[in-house]
Design a protein around this motif. Structure first.
Motif, PDB file in Angstrom:
ATOM      1  N   ILE A 240       0.848  -1.198   0.000  1.00 28.44           N
ATOM      2  CA  ILE A 240       0.000   0.000   0.000  1.00 28.44           C
ATOM      3  C   ILE A 240       0.880   1.244   0.000  1.00 28.44           C
ATOM      4  CG2 ILE A 240      -1.661   1.314   1.364  1.00 28.44           C
ATOM      5  CD1 ILE A 240      -2.781  -1.329   2.320  1.00 28.44           C
ATOM      6  N   LEU A 244       0.770   4.067  -2.733  1.00 28.66           N
ATOM      7  CA  LEU A 244       0.494   5.417  -2.232  1.00 28.66           C
ATOM      8  C   LEU A 244       1.491   6.417  -2.786  1.00 28.66           C
ATOM      9  CD1 LEU A 244      -1.491   6.238   0.117  1.00 28.66           C
ATOM     10  CD2 LEU A 244       0.531   6.391   1.523  1.00 28.66           C
ATOM     11  N   LEU A 283      -5.044   5.466   1.377  1.00 30.82           N
ATOM     12  CA  LEU A 283      -4.841   4.917   0.034  1.00 30.82           C
ATOM     13  C   LEU A 283      -6.027   5.255  -0.874  1.00 30.82           C
ATOM     14  CD1 LEU A 283      -3.125   2.946  -1.785  1.00 30.82           C
ATOM     15  CD2 LEU A 283      -4.788   1.236  -1.133  1.00 30.82           C
TER      16      LEU A 283
END
Lengths: 303, 402
Positions: A240, A244, A283
């Motif tokens: 993530i 991101l 996110l």
């Protein structure tokens, strides 16, 4: 103020682990164009490996800690070993599928991840038991503007920054870096220019594995418990972080990792049950605003 | 060449998966054949009594599973493969099943034991969450279950076939609260896992008992799930309230790290834990921070009662000098309860065994005399243990049910 600073230190500590792992995700994605879901498990291999290597060196263990030289040797062996496993995984599982549709490589990566978690678990000398990680760095506590910071935290955070800068220079200034960028742009054209694509990709996986080992050692030094599943959640979160920051971009991975770590700690400070979910919320918000991630450039994918 | 390589790897992988999922099912010395030969010879048919043992042999709580298996093995050795019921020797077989400390797996192995293996009773599981998930299966099938370490109140409330060998969470929280109050701590702080039935059960009981005694809970912080390994923020907030003691009612995967981090953020107050702290693993993870940590335990190996000494000696002799912990002791007691019920039941049926379990009164076991109460919870005592600097725990005081 001192509490704020203290939380910031915890956030940087957690963020540096995410960042080191996210670098591996981003490098592999940038150069090979696949998501290596087994990357979190490289962290576990690094940490578990360190545990066993440290056991081999127990005769050097004085008063519960190791001399600096031995620590360096242990870390280097763990990095080389994990890097080699990374190269092996690529050569065995990913290379034969390189020219197949992307989905196949993705599913293979999930399979490799399960294999790396469950195979050590089935081995009698590793097994499923959590183990306590040996003390590699002596913890010295410093007071800093009312917040306390330990030597381990300083080592972790600075190591993450140094590694990122080193990697950035390697990719942008060195000859192998130029080859990596060439492969990332167009594999076939790079091969025509005389670049050994297999070698470049192997090196990428080696670097990714070695970084994961460093992340694993850092993580296990602060949270001294190692087990075969430790990489799965960390891997997800670091992935993530990489998305991101803009997957494929080294600075983005670093930024994403620190954003994830710091926001998780601060969200926990506001409401402790909320902390774990905050990464996902960030996110979603960032992908809605900037679909390629913070540093990523949006490229049209030809289907 | 590549084809062969991938074949070899696929086999390797398949082996790995097989090795993970296969459950070590040990067969007692007396196998089923004995029964069949007996029948063939015209002797009265003697059926093999099967007792299921459900515990986490692998997975995150594998250490607990190891102690449980070892505890049951002590009974197995005492029995020597047969159980004497009113003058007749019945072959007995213990079937060990791995639930990997997961709710789904427990449900599966319960079904397997009850439907396929036809066990007469089940010993285990050790965790409240697993017992809560699988208990209704045994209840509906009418198979008696004696949980070893499932301390949550709701477990025996599932139905009249569910028993346990341990004391219940409220009692454990009450013991911890009573101990804190008697030692002179007037304020307490708590850090607990709000996604775990064990931690929340202990927390609720601790809070109500401690308040009833006159104490104050100055701060309480939570975290969700055992994947969380960073408690610095919560502990920093707790430390700001300067509590006189810190209660950590969490499981083995988390609590040692909490002890270590609590000391690292500068908390110096005494730390009180639940019975999950009763394993050497705590000291090896928490390191020097473990000194002075006290916890509630079902049993102390330092106990001088006859039954306890006998059990500890047999256990150590059988398992290469390993000392039993509460997991091992409760597994032993749960199995002994089942054996007692089998020996005293009017008939060898699940219902009859259940009825006998419910009437157990003053049965002498290592932790003392056990009586099964009306709610199928045993009435028994608890002990407070303390870790020394070397990470070895010692008996502090005994607390009895009130």
């Amino acid at each position: 103020m001192s509490t704020f600073l203290q939380y910031l230190i915890y956030g940087l500590q957690l963020g540096s682990v995410y960042a080191l792992l996210a670098l591996g995700y981003t490098m592999v994605y940038g150069i090979v164009g696949m998501i290596n879901f087994a990357h979190g498990d490289f962290l576990m291999i690094g940490a578990l490996g360190t545990f066993f290597i440290a056991k081999l060196f127990t005769s050097f263990n004085i008063d519960g800690t190791y001399p600096m030289l031995i620590v360096a040797v242990i870390i280097i062996i763990a990095m080389l070993g994990t890097g080699a496993i990374g190269v092996g995984v690529e050569a065995i599982a990913y290379r034969p599928l390189r020219n197949k549709p992307r989905m196949i490589a993705l599913i293979t990566a999930v399979g490799v991840s399960m294999f790396l978690e469950n195979f050590p678990r089935a081995l009698p000398f590793i097994g499923p038991n959590p183990r306590s990680f040996p003390t590699l760095f002596k913890t010295v506590r410093y007071s800093f503007l009312g917040a306390s910071i330990t030597s381990t935290q300083i080592i972790m955070i600075s190591l993450a920054v140094v590694v990122m800068v080193g990697l950035y220079l390697l990719v942008n200034k060195s000859k192998i870096g130029a080859q990596m960028r060439a492969v990332s742009m167009d594999k076939d054209a790079a091969a025509l220019m005389g670049i050994n694509v297999n070698r470049v990709i192997s090196i990428t996986f080696f670097i990714g594995g070695a970084l994961a080992a460093v992340a694993g050692i850092c993580y296990a030094s602060v949270y001294p418990q190692v087990e075969v599943y430790m990489g799965s959640w960390l891997g997800t979160k670091s992935f993530i972080a990489a998305v991101l920051g803009g997957i494929g971009d080294i600075r983005g991975a670093m930024l994403g990792g620190f954003i994830m770590g710091i926001s998780e700690i601060f969200a926990t400070a506001v409401n402790s049950t909320f902390g774990y979910a905050v990464g996902f919320i960030i996110l979603i918000v960032i992908l809605l605003v900037k679909p390629a991630g913070i540093m990523g450039k949006l490229t049209k994918e030809k289907v | 060449m590549r084809k062969y390589l991938s074949l070899v790897l696929a086999l390797c992988m398949a082996f790995g998966m097989f090795a993970c999922t296969s459950t070590p099912a040990t067969t007692g010395p007396a196998a089923k054949d004995t029964a069949t030969t007996d029948t063939a010879a015209g002797a009265p048919a003697v059926e093999t009594l099967k007792i299921g043992v459900v515990c986490p042999i692998s997975g995150t709580s594998a250490i607990a599973g190891k102690y449980i298996t070892h505890g049951v093995e002590v009974v197995e050795q005492e029995l020597g493969g047969k159980i004497n019921i009113k003058g007749t020797d019945y072959p007995v077989q213990f079937i060990y099943m791995d639930n990997e400390a997961s709710e789904e797996k427990t449900t599966n192995v319960f079904q397997k034991l009850i439907e396929e293996e036809g066990v007469i009773a089940i010993v285990g599981p050790d965790m409240s969450k697993c017992a809560l998930a699988a208990g209704s299966i045994a209840q509906n099938a009418g198979c008696p279950v004696v949980c070893t370490f499932a301390t949550n109140t709701a477990v025996t409330e599932i139905g009249d076939y569910i028993f346990r060998a341990c004391f219940i969470d409220p009692f454990q929280g009450q013991v911890a609260a009573t101990y804190c109050w008697n030692t002179g701590y007037k304020t307490a702080a708590i850090l607990f896992n709000n996604a775990d039935a064990y931690a929340t059960g202990l927390t609720d009981a601790f809070i109500s008992s401690f308040k009833a005694l006159g104490g104050t809970i100055v701060a309480s912080e939570e975290y969700s799930g055992s994947d969380v390994k960073d408690y610095n923020v919560q502990l920093t907030k707790l430390a700001a309230n300067n509590p006189e003691c810190l209660f950590l009612p969490n499981l083995l995967g988390e609590m040692p790290l909490q002890i270590q981090q609590a000391r690292a953020v500068g908390m110096t107050c005494p730390i009180v834990c639940g019975d999950s702290a009763d394993t050497p693993e705590v000291a090896s993870v928490a390191g020097a921070a473990v000194e002075g940590v006290v916890y509630v335990s079902a049993f102390s190996a330092e106990s001088t009662a006859d039954a306890a000494v006998k059990f500890v000696q047999a256990y150590i002799a059988q398992h290469d000098g390993e000392s039993p912990n509460s997991n091992a002791e409760l597994a032993y007691e749960a199995t002994k309860m089942v054996v007692y019920a089998l020996q005293n039941a009017p008939e060898l049926t699940r219902t009859s065994v259940r009825d006998t379990l419910a009437t157990i009164s003053n049965l002498e076991l290592p932790s003392g005399l056990i009586t099964v109460g009306a709610d199928r919870n045993p009435i028994k005592g608890a002990v407070i243990m303390e870790y020394d600097a070397a990470g070895v725990s010692h008996f502090v005081t005994a607390v009895n049910p009130s």
